[in-house]
Design an enzyme around this catalytic site. Structure first.
Site, PDB file in Angstrom:
ATOM      1  N   HIS A 155      11.676  39.705  68.223  1.00  0.00           N
ATOM      2  CA  HIS A 155      11.413  40.218  66.867  1.00  0.00           C
ATOM      3  C   HIS A 155      12.207  41.490  66.581  1.00  0.00           C
ATOM      4  CE1 HIS A 155       7.872  37.638  65.750  1.00  0.00           C
ATOM      5  NE2 HIS A 155       8.006  37.364  67.030  1.00  0.00           N
ATOM      6  N   ASP A 364      16.056  48.325  62.757  1.00  0.00           N
ATOM      7  CA  ASP A 364      14.916  47.419  62.662  1.00  0.00           C
ATOM      8  C   ASP A 364      15.398  45.993  62.901  1.00  0.00           C
ATOM      9  OD1 ASP A 364      12.299  46.602  62.139  1.00  0.00           O
ATOM     10  OD2 ASP A 364      12.105  47.956  60.427  1.00  0.00           O
TER      11      ASP A 364
HETATM   12  O1  F6P Z   1       7.791  43.884  65.941  1.00  0.00           O
HETATM   13  C1  F6P Z   1       7.629  44.647  67.057  1.00  0.00           C
HETATM   14  C2  F6P Z   1       6.190  44.752  67.515  1.00  0.00           C
HETATM   15  O2  F6P Z   1       6.120  45.320  68.793  1.00  0.00           O
HETATM   16  C3  F6P Z   1       5.452  43.436  67.581  1.00  0.00           C
HETATM   17  O3  F6P Z   1       5.652  42.768  68.792  1.00  0.00           O
HETATM   18  C4  F6P Z   1       4.045  43.868  67.356  1.00  0.00           C
HETATM   19  O4  F6P Z   1       3.271  42.873  66.788  1.00  0.00           O
HETATM   20  C5  F6P Z   1       4.182  45.040  66.386  1.00  0.00           C
HETATM   21  O5  F6P Z   1       5.453  45.582  66.633  1.00  0.00           O
HETATM   22  C6  F6P Z   1       3.078  46.075  66.534  1.00  0.00           C
HETATM   23  O6  F6P Z   1       3.185  46.716  67.769  1.00  0.00           O
HETATM   24  P1  F6P Z   1       1.989  47.077  68.732  1.00  0.00           P
HETATM   25  O7  F6P Z   1       1.401  45.810  69.268  1.00  0.00           O
HETATM   26  O8  F6P Z   1       2.640  47.910  69.792  1.00  0.00           O
HETATM   27  O9  F6P Z   1       0.990  47.840  67.916  1.00  0.00           O
END
Ligand code: F6P
Length: 458
Positions: A155, A364
């Site tokens: 992602h 991003d």
């Molecule tokens: O998009 C990156 C990401 O790490 C996703 O894998 C995740 O859902 C989101 O950001 C939120 O991150 P975290 O789980 O660290 O709160």
């Protein structure tokens, strides 16, 4: 159709009040179609050995969650995932904090995920692993004799080889990718970086013309699958939210002023300090806007136990205070800076109410808020999107006003241009972007990836 098993670091059970992030929305849409399984960390810690997964069935989807040891959350989640891979993959290595302990915890948690997932698998499953927390998972599953197709979607950005080599174990990381059957990236640039890593490690002959890569006796597909949003769902949410109490109160409180909105997890990759500076420069350079614009920045706290996140939080509180201290009037607050979260529907209502959406990350993978801003707009009077050229979404959203987030004066000018853009131009930009969003929405994204996985011969 095989059962789809998605695996991500964090699994959130659907809740009405929670704002679902990009990964959560995307994964849920993918699994629902096959009444599949979603496996991952439930967000809780344990002092002892993690138990077998807790199972919950909601709307036909089975959620399987495990706890992690508190020390692993520190070394694997806060450590390797978010203080090593996250800064490295976002080219922000000032915050890179590699240690062997963090590396070891990353390996251990990936092994634990494989062991705990194994008993839940059947022979005709296809497995789709999400994001940088779990790159070694396919290798660990293969060691446990899992033969079904396993795919991986990143992602976040994939860094250029010269950046990746900062990681002492970059070769092992690249090698772990070769246990997958399908690997998806957000943009052509990310794919090109990955291909150059593969060519570096396995020789240029590993890269085939059809985007397949052959390493030893394994051939796998590495391709671009830009993630989309649920356009129809967002449109419905945004127009329903218009009548909601909270959105109406926010709109009334503007007192006829124009609204610029930003919605970001509080993360140093989101370019918020630069954005606040740009807003100050905008108020300085175009003083006629004083008293006529409100900038609403919603930035829920995130990864608060990581030092770089605590630092950025402090910096932003200071910047917001500085802006308001300097420019506010008795009846006008230039910036409303909120660290709370809202339900997704409310956020879509806020986005729709805005004249300008500002999305200026310094790096991003995609940025789904940019896409959500466009999808939430009223087609008869759409707002303008200001978008960083360093977000993956910039590859698709050419109808946005694109800016380099580090050029804060250019961002200040873009705000001024956005506020004075004519209706015909706003509509033209909006409809070109909507065409793209509809064509590649969240369902076509997950279908395209799942079909690529289904086509694999185990
Ligand atoms: O998009 C990156 C990401 O790490 C996703 O894998 C995740 O859902 C989101 O950001 C939120 O991150 P975290 O789980 O660290 O709160």
């Amino acid at each position: 159709m095989s059962r789809l098993v998605c695996v991500s670091n964090r699994v959130s059970l659907p809740r009405k009040t929670a704002a679902a992030g990009g990964l959560a929305v995307g994964v849920h849409a993918a699994i629902q179609a096959s009444k599949g399984l979603w496996f991952g960390w439930g967000g809780e810690t344990t002092d002892g050995e993690p138990d077998d997964p807790d199972l919950h069935v909601r709307g036909g989807v089975t959620f399987a969650t495990i706890d992690l040891r508190a020390s692993d959350v520190e070394q694997y989640y806060n450590g390797f995932a978010n203080s090593v891979l996250w800064p490295l993959f976002h080219y922000l290595i000032r915050d890179f904090g590699y240690t062997r302990e963090r590396q070891a915890a990353y390996e251990n948690v990936n092994r634990l995920f494989a062991q705990k997932l194994l008993p839940l698998l059947t022979d005709d499953d296809v497995i789709w692993v999400h994001d940088y927390h779990l790159i070694p998972l396919a290798s660990r599953l293969r060691e446990l004799n899992v033969r079904c197709p396993v795919g991986f979607f990143l992602h976040i950005p994939f860094p250029d080889l010269q950046m990746l080599r900062v990681l002492p174990t970059y070769a092992e990381l690249l090698r772990d990718f070769t246990s997958y059957d399908v690997i998806g990236f957000q943009t052509e640039g990310d794919l090109a970086s990955f291909q150059s890593g593969m060519a570096h490690l396995f020789g240029p002959e590993a890269l085939r013309a059809d985007r397949r890569i052959t390493v030893g006796d394994r051939t796998f597909l590495a391709d671009v699958f830009p993630i989309g949003v649920d356009v129809e769902g967002i449109q419905a949410e945004a127009s329903a939210a218009r009548g909601s109490d909270v959105v109406r109160r926010m709109a009334d409180s503007l007192g006829g002023r124009k609204l610029m909105i930003g919605v970001d997890r509080l993360d140093y990759s989101k370019g918020l300090v630069q954005r606040f500076t740009a807003y100050q420069q905008f108020l300085e350079a175009f003083p006629d806007n004083g008293g006529h614009i409100t900038y609403l920045q919603i930035a829920p706290h995130s990864r608060s136990d990581v030092r770089a996140y605590a630092d950025i939080r402090r910096a932003l509180e200071q910047e917001a205070g500085r802006t308001n201290g300097r420019f506010a009037d008795a009846d006008w607050t230039p910036i409303r800076y909120l660290n709370r979260n809202y339900p997704h529907e409310t956020l879509m209502g806020f986005l729709r109410a805005a004249n300008v959406g500002i999305v200026t990350p310094v790096r991003d993978g995609m940025n789904l808020v940019a896409k959500e801003f466009v999808a939430s707009q009223d087609e008869t009077d759409p707002g303008v999107l200001i978008l960083s050229t360093l977000a993956g979404a910039a590859c698709e959203l050419s109808g946005a006003q694109q800016v380099n987030p580090y050029d804060t004066l250019a961002v200040a000018h873009a705000i001024q241009v956005a506020l004075s853009m004519t209706l015909p131009e706003r509509r033209e930009r909006f409809s070109s972007m909507m065409g793209i969003l509809k064509k590649n929405d969240i369902n076509s994204w997950s279908k395209r990836f799942s079909s690529a996985l289904e086509a694999v011969n185990p």
